[in-house]
Design a protein around this motif. Structure first.
Motif, short mmCIF file in Angstrom:
data_model
loop_
_atom_site.label_atom_id
_atom_site.label_comp_id
_atom_site.label_asym_id
_atom_site.label_seq_id
_atom_site.Cartn_x
_atom_site.Cartn_y
_atom_site.Cartn_z
N LEU A 189 57.12 -67.94 -3.24
CA LEU A 189 58.35 -68.72 -3.11
C LEU A 189 58.69 -69.43 -4.41
N LEU A 190 57.68 -69.95 -5.09
CA LEU A 190 57.93 -70.61 -6.37
C LEU A 190 58.45 -69.64 -7.40
N GLU A 191 57.89 -68.43 -7.45
CA GLU A 191 58.35 -67.42 -8.39
C GLU A 191 59.82 -67.08 -8.14
N ILE A 192 60.19 -66.91 -6.88
CA ILE A 192 61.58 -66.63 -6.53
C ILE A 192 62.48 -67.78 -6.94
N ALA A 193 62.04 -69.01 -6.68
CA ALA A 193 62.84 -70.18 -7.05
C ALA A 193 63.08 -70.24 -8.56
N PHE A 194 62.04 -69.99 -9.34
CA PHE A 194 62.20 -70.04 -10.80
C PHE A 194 63.09 -68.90 -11.31
N GLN A 195 63.00 -67.74 -10.69
CA GLN A 195 63.89 -66.64 -11.07
C GLN A 195 65.35 -67.01 -10.80
N LEU A 196 65.60 -67.65 -9.66
CA LEU A 196 66.97 -68.08 -9.34
C LEU A 196 67.47 -69.14 -10.32
N ILE A 197 66.61 -70.08 -10.66
CA ILE A 197 66.98 -71.13 -11.61
C ILE A 197 67.36 -70.50 -12.95
N GLU A 198 66.56 -69.56 -13.43
CA GLU A 198 66.84 -68.92 -14.72
C GLU A 198 68.13 -68.13 -14.68
N LYS A 199 68.44 -67.50 -13.55
CA LYS A 199 69.68 -66.73 -13.45
C LYS A 199 70.90 -67.63 -13.34
N LEU A 200 70.77 -68.73 -12.60
CA LEU A 200 71.91 -69.62 -12.40
C LEU A 200 72.13 -70.56 -13.57
N ASP A 201 71.07 -70.95 -14.24
CA ASP A 201 71.18 -71.89 -15.35
C ASP A 201 70.26 -71.42 -16.48
N PRO A 202 70.66 -70.34 -17.17
CA PRO A 202 69.78 -69.80 -18.24
C PRO A 202 69.66 -70.79 -19.39
N PRO A 203 68.52 -70.72 -20.09
CA PRO A 203 68.36 -71.59 -21.24
C PRO A 203 69.46 -71.30 -22.28
#
Length: 55
Positions: free
Chosen positions: A36-50
């Protein structure tokens, strides 16, 4: 297993959320927290990329 769960699992595989096809046989089992954490971080990176400065 219900059809809607299998369809959801197939969508997750197509989207790259699930990478191991064995999960499709285990959709009723609890998912480990690290998944679940991996999925959450993938979503964060897609929605708010560095952002990279263009300076």
């Amino acid at each position: 297993m219900e059809t809607w769960k299998m369809e959801l699992g197939q969508k997750a595989m197509a989207a790259g959320i699930l990478k191991d096809p064995q999960w499709l046989d285990r959709l009723d089992e609890p998912m480990p927290l690290w998944v679940l954490l991996e999925i959450a971080f993938q979503l964060i990176e897609k929605l708010d990329p560095p952002t990279v400065s263009y300076d």
